[in-house]
Design a protein around this motif. Structure first.
Motif, mmCIF file in Angstrom:
data_model
loop_
_atom_site.group_PDB
_atom_site.id
_atom_site.type_symbol
_atom_site.label_atom_id
_atom_site.label_comp_id
_atom_site.label_asym_id
_atom_site.label_seq_id
_atom_site.Cartn_x
_atom_site.Cartn_y
_atom_site.Cartn_z
ATOM 1 N N VAL A 76 1.171 -1.132 0.069
ATOM 2 C CA VAL A 76 0.245 -0.063 0.320
ATOM 3 C C VAL A 76 0.641 0.951 -0.189
ATOM 4 O O VAL A 76 0.706 2.304 -0.908
ATOM 5 C CB VAL A 76 -1.023 0.058 1.036
ATOM 6 C CG1 VAL A 76 -1.334 1.399 1.511
ATOM 7 C CG2 VAL A 76 -1.798 -1.310 0.895
ATOM 8 N N GLU A 77 2.034 1.464 0.511
ATOM 9 C CA GLU A 77 2.980 2.488 0.927
ATOM 10 C C GLU A 77 4.028 2.506 -0.521
ATOM 11 O O GLU A 77 3.764 3.859 -1.056
ATOM 12 C CB GLU A 77 3.630 2.689 2.546
ATOM 13 C CG GLU A 77 4.453 3.573 2.127
ATOM 14 C CD GLU A 77 4.037 4.608 1.750
ATOM 15 O OE1 GLU A 77 4.813 6.020 1.831
ATOM 16 O OE2 GLU A 77 2.539 5.164 2.703
ATOM 17 N N MET A 78 4.620 1.434 -1.025
ATOM 18 C CA MET A 78 4.803 1.638 -2.337
ATOM 19 C C MET A 78 3.798 2.671 -3.580
ATOM 20 O O MET A 78 3.964 2.767 -4.411
ATOM 21 C CB MET A 78 5.545 0.194 -2.135
ATOM 22 C CG MET A 78 6.779 -0.217 -1.607
ATOM 23 S SD MET A 78 6.849 -1.583 -2.096
ATOM 24 C CE MET A 78 6.913 -2.234 -3.877
ATOM 25 N N ALA A 79 2.891 1.834 -3.525
ATOM 26 C CA ALA A 79 1.245 2.062 -4.206
ATOM 27 C C ALA A 79 1.715 3.493 -4.869
ATOM 28 O O ALA A 79 1.907 4.280 -5.495
ATOM 29 C CB ALA A 79 0.538 0.833 -4.429
ATOM 30 N N ARG A 80 1.297 3.652 -3.264
ATOM 31 C CA ARG A 80 1.069 5.237 -2.987
ATOM 32 C C ARG A 80 1.758 6.213 -3.300
ATOM 33 O O ARG A 80 1.648 6.912 -4.768
ATOM 34 C CB ARG A 80 0.664 5.584 -1.316
ATOM 35 C CG ARG A 80 -0.717 6.559 -1.020
ATOM 36 C CD ARG A 80 -0.712 6.838 0.213
ATOM 37 N NE ARG A 80 -1.986 6.061 0.337
ATOM 38 C CZ ARG A 80 -2.617 4.949 1.724
ATOM 39 N NH1 ARG A 80 -0.997 4.883 2.609
ATOM 40 N NH2 ARG A 80 -3.352 4.592 1.273
ATOM 41 N N SER A 81 3.151 5.837 -2.666
ATOM 42 C CA SER A 81 4.503 6.019 -2.987
ATOM 43 C C SER A 81 4.820 6.638 -4.730
ATOM 44 O O SER A 81 4.742 7.717 -4.996
ATOM 45 C CB SER A 81 5.986 5.973 -2.226
ATOM 46 O OG SER A 81 6.919 6.860 -2.565
ATOM 47 N N ALA A 82 4.719 5.639 -5.453
ATOM 48 C CA ALA A 82 4.754 5.437 -6.887
ATOM 49 C C ALA A 82 4.266 6.380 -7.439
ATOM 50 O O ALA A 82 4.511 6.927 -8.537
ATOM 51 C CB ALA A 82 4.678 4.504 -7.216
ATOM 52 N N ARG A 83 2.739 6.309 -7.164
ATOM 53 C CA ARG A 83 1.677 7.150 -8.099
ATOM 54 C C ARG A 83 1.911 8.350 -7.623
ATOM 55 O O ARG A 83 1.800 9.340 -8.642
ATOM 56 C CB ARG A 83 0.167 5.623 -7.356
ATOM 57 C CG ARG A 83 0.451 5.193 -8.262
ATOM 58 C CD ARG A 83 -0.498 5.528 -9.780
ATOM 59 N NE ARG A 83 -0.212 4.370 -11.207
ATOM 60 C CZ ARG A 83 -1.483 3.912 -11.557
ATOM 61 N NH1 ARG A 83 -2.514 4.806 -11.028
ATOM 62 N NH2 ARG A 83 -1.267 3.181 -12.349
ATOM 63 N N ALA A 84 2.168 8.161 -7.023
ATOM 64 C CA ALA A 84 2.340 10.216 -6.326
ATOM 65 C C ALA A 84 3.676 10.604 -7.319
ATOM 66 O O ALA A 84 3.583 11.709 -7.621
ATOM 67 C CB ALA A 84 2.413 10.320 -4.856
ATOM 68 N N ALA A 85 4.704 9.926 -7.558
ATOM 69 C CA ALA A 85 5.073 10.220 -7.748
ATOM 70 C C ALA A 85 5.570 10.655 -9.771
ATOM 71 O O ALA A 85 6.097 11.317 -9.971
ATOM 72 C CB ALA A 85 7.192 9.288 -7.932
ATOM 73 N N VAL A 86 4.586 9.461 -10.094
ATOM 74 C CA VAL A 86 4.789 9.273 -11.520
ATOM 75 C C VAL A 86 3.001 10.141 -12.092
ATOM 76 O O VAL A 86 2.452 10.798 -13.263
ATOM 77 C CB VAL A 86 3.887 8.113 -11.527
ATOM 78 C CG1 VAL A 86 5.244 7.430 -12.031
ATOM 79 C CG2 VAL A 86 3.108 7.743 -12.044
ATOM 80 N N GLY A 87 2.218 10.587 -10.875
ATOM 81 C CA GLY A 87 1.067 11.479 -11.299
ATOM 82 C C GLY A 87 -0.429 11.017 -11.446
ATOM 83 O O GLY A 87 0.414 9.379 -11.497
ATOM 84 N N ALA A 88 -1.085 11.521 -11.987
ATOM 85 C CA ALA A 88 -2.618 10.983 -12.049
ATOM 86 C C ALA A 88 -2.280 10.396 -14.008
ATOM 87 O O ALA A 88 -1.707 10.682 -14.441
ATOM 88 C CB ALA A 88 -4.140 11.553 -11.850
#
Length: 145
Positions: A76-88
């Motif tokens: 959950v933390e990895m996915a949240r962080s990675a998606r924040a890095a690439v944006g919408a």
């Protein structure tokens, strides 16, 4: 080539360079077209969970291998962080499905050409494996295209 966030940790199953085979080995007589279709449908459904920020659900729907390698809270933390890095996510077009033979379980590597706010040209790779009679995610990578 730099892999963004999730892919750096989830190098669980990598078969992208392995050619399709159906004539020999464990996959003899496999319905490759059916495998690609089933894996593609399951991979698309799994990506919808990730796109909807339903990360805990995406973890629960992943393969046993995936869940053994990455704990739920860690994912959950990895996915949240990675998606924040690439944006919408701005768009995604299916590119290919490759059946991989000769592995412990039937495997299909799926590729999408995707666009994110911070990465306008990306490739998403979702590696699917047959697990418990269902196609489930064994690996997920996002890399600049």
């Amino acid at each position: 080539m730099r892999t963004i966030g999730i892919g750096a940790v989830l190098a669980l199953v990598t078969f992208a360079a392995v050619p399709e085979r159906t004539a020999a080995g464990p996959g003899q007589g496999v319905d490759v077209a059916g495998a690609k279709q089933g894996a593609s449908a399951a991979g698309t459904a799994w990506l919808a969970l990730v796109d909807g920020e339903r990360y805990a659900e995406s973890w629960a729907e992943a393969s046993t291998l995936f869940r053994q390698q990455v704990g739920r809270d860690q994912w959950v933390e990895m996915a949240r962080s990675a998606r924040a890095a690439v944006g919408a996510l701005r768009g995604r077009t299916f590119d290919s499905a490759t059946y991989v033979d000769g592995n412990a379980a039937p495997t299909v590597v799926l590729l999408w050409k995707s666009r994110f706010d911070a990465v306008p040209e990306a490739v998403e790779q979702v590696t699917m494996m047959m697990d418990g009679g269902r196609w489930r995610v064994a690996g997920y990578f996002v890399r600049p295209g």
